[in-house]
Design a protein around this motif. Structure first.
Motif, PDB file in Angstrom:
ATOM      1  N   LYS A 103       0.833  -1.200   0.000  1.00 42.58           N
ATOM      2  CA  LYS A 103       0.000   0.000   0.000  1.00 42.58           C
ATOM      3  C   LYS A 103       0.868   1.251   0.000  1.00 42.58           C
ATOM      4  O   LYS A 103       0.532   2.241  -0.639  1.00 42.58           O
ATOM      5  N   ARG A 104       1.954   1.220   0.722  1.00 41.86           N
ATOM      6  CA  ARG A 104       2.831   2.375   0.781  1.00 41.86           C
ATOM      7  C   ARG A 104       3.397   2.681  -0.600  1.00 41.86           C
ATOM      8  O   ARG A 104       3.479   3.831  -1.002  1.00 41.86           O
ATOM      9  N   TRP A 105       3.781   1.653  -1.340  1.00 41.31           N
ATOM     10  CA  TRP A 105       4.315   1.856  -2.684  1.00 41.31           C
ATOM     11  C   TRP A 105       3.242   2.377  -3.632  1.00 41.31           C
ATOM     12  O   TRP A 105       3.513   3.221  -4.488  1.00 41.31           O
ATOM     13  N   ILE A 106       2.030   1.875  -3.474  1.00 35.23           N
ATOM     14  CA  ILE A 106       0.926   2.332  -4.329  1.00 35.23           C
ATOM     15  C   ILE A 106       0.634   3.806  -4.058  1.00 35.23           C
ATOM     16  O   ILE A 106       0.495   4.610  -4.985  1.00 35.23           O
ATOM     17  N   PHE A 107       0.563   4.184  -2.779  1.00 31.91           N
ATOM     18  CA  PHE A 107       0.299   5.582  -2.434  1.00 31.91           C
ATOM     19  C   PHE A 107       1.434   6.483  -2.903  1.00 31.91           C
ATOM     20  O   PHE A 107       1.210   7.603  -3.368  1.00 31.91           O
ATOM     21  N   THR A 108       2.661   6.017  -2.812  1.00 32.55           N
ATOM     22  CA  THR A 108       3.805   6.795  -3.283  1.00 32.55           C
ATOM     23  C   THR A 108       3.736   6.987  -4.791  1.00 32.55           C
ATOM     24  O   THR A 108       3.982   8.086  -5.296  1.00 32.55           O
ATOM     25  N   ALA A 109       3.385   5.939  -5.516  1.00 35.50           N
ATOM     26  CA  ALA A 109       3.277   6.038  -6.974  1.00 35.50           C
ATOM     27  C   ALA A 109       2.149   6.987  -7.381  1.00 35.50           C
ATOM     28  O   ALA A 109       2.309   7.801  -8.294  1.00 35.50           O
ATOM     29  N   ILE A 110       1.033   6.892  -6.703  1.00 27.78           N
ATOM     30  CA  ILE A 110      -0.093   7.785  -6.996  1.00 27.78           C
ATOM     31  C   ILE A 110       0.290   9.230  -6.697  1.00 27.78           C
ATOM     32  O   ILE A 110       0.015  10.139  -7.479  1.00 27.78           O
ATOM     33  N   GLY A 111       0.930   9.456  -5.569  1.00 28.43           N
ATOM     34  CA  GLY A 111       1.367  10.799  -5.208  1.00 28.43           C
ATOM     35  C   GLY A 111       2.354  11.380  -6.201  1.00 28.43           C
ATOM     36  O   GLY A 111       2.277  12.552  -6.567  1.00 28.43           O
ATOM     37  N   ALA A 112       3.299  10.568  -6.651  1.00 29.28           N
ATOM     38  CA  ALA A 112       4.271  11.028  -7.639  1.00 29.28           C
ATOM     39  C   ALA A 112       3.592  11.358  -8.960  1.00 29.28           C
ATOM     40  O   ALA A 112       3.923  12.353  -9.616  1.00 29.28           O
ATOM     41  N   THR A 113       2.627  10.558  -9.364  1.00 29.53           N
ATOM     42  CA  THR A 113       1.897  10.803 -10.611  1.00 29.53           C
ATOM     43  C   THR A 113       1.096  12.097 -10.525  1.00 29.53           C
ATOM     44  O   THR A 113       1.124  12.919 -11.448  1.00 29.53           O
ATOM     45  N   VAL A 114       0.400  12.274  -9.421  1.00 30.18           N
ATOM     46  CA  VAL A 114      -0.384  13.495  -9.243  1.00 30.18           C
ATOM     47  C   VAL A 114       0.536  14.709  -9.190  1.00 30.18           C
ATOM     48  O   VAL A 114       0.258  15.742  -9.806  1.00 30.18           O
ATOM     49  N   GLY A 115       1.641  14.604  -8.472  1.00 30.30           N
ATOM     50  CA  GLY A 115       2.592  15.707  -8.394  1.00 30.30           C
ATOM     51  C   GLY A 115       3.169  16.068  -9.743  1.00 30.30           C
ATOM     52  O   GLY A 115       3.307  17.251 -10.083  1.00 30.30           O
ATOM     53  N   THR A 157       1.761  15.538 -12.678  1.00 34.50           N
ATOM     54  CA  THR A 157       0.693  16.121 -13.484  1.00 34.50           C
ATOM     55  C   THR A 157       0.453  17.573 -13.110  1.00 34.50           C
ATOM     56  O   THR A 157       0.313  18.437 -13.979  1.00 34.50           O
ATOM     57  N   VAL A 158       0.423  17.860 -11.823  1.00 38.29           N
ATOM     58  CA  VAL A 158       0.227  19.235 -11.351  1.00 38.29           C
ATOM     59  C   VAL A 158       1.386  20.113 -11.805  1.00 38.29           C
ATOM     60  O   VAL A 158       1.180  21.243 -12.275  1.00 38.29           O
ATOM     61  N   ALA A 159       2.594  19.625 -11.693  1.00 38.66           N
ATOM     62  CA  ALA A 159       3.761  20.402 -12.125  1.00 38.66           C
ATOM     63  C   ALA A 159       3.702  20.683 -13.617  1.00 38.66           C
ATOM     64  O   ALA A 159       4.039  21.788 -14.059  1.00 38.66           O
TER      65      ALA A 159
END
Length: 94
Positions: A3-15, A17-19
């Motif tokens: 779960k930690r890896w999934i949340f990290t991957a999602i966070g990196a993707t969202v970050g 995209t926002v950038a």
């Protein structure tokens, strides 16, 4: 652990995209305008239920169904609210 890896991957993707969207001034302005538009639409919908509370005959089917079944809560709430507003106005005009 996964779960930690999934949340990290999602966070990196969202970050990322926002950038990407915020690096260009035109896109940044579009995002700001869209956020303001969404915020103004949400602000309008908050006032609507109080105004419709005492009017069961309007298009609100849920409210009219409750009143048809005998519930008077919405009508009483609307009447009390408008009565308090009238009292405040009368006191301020005196």
């Amino acid at each position: 652990m996964r779960k930690r890896w999934i949340f990290t991957a999602i966070g990196a993707t969202v970050g990322g995209t926002v950038a990407y969207f915020l690096k260009d001034e035109d896109k940044r302005q579009q995002v700001k305008d869209k956020a303001k538009s969404i915020q103004s639409n949400l602000g309008k919908s908050e006032d609507m239920p109080i105004e419709e509370a005492g009017k069961p005959e309007t298009a609100s089917l849920d409210n009219s169904d409750m009143v048809a079944e005998g519930s008077q809560f919405g009508v009483q709430y609307y009447n009390e609210l408008t009565e308090k507003e009238r009292e405040i106005l009368e006191k301020s005009n005196s």
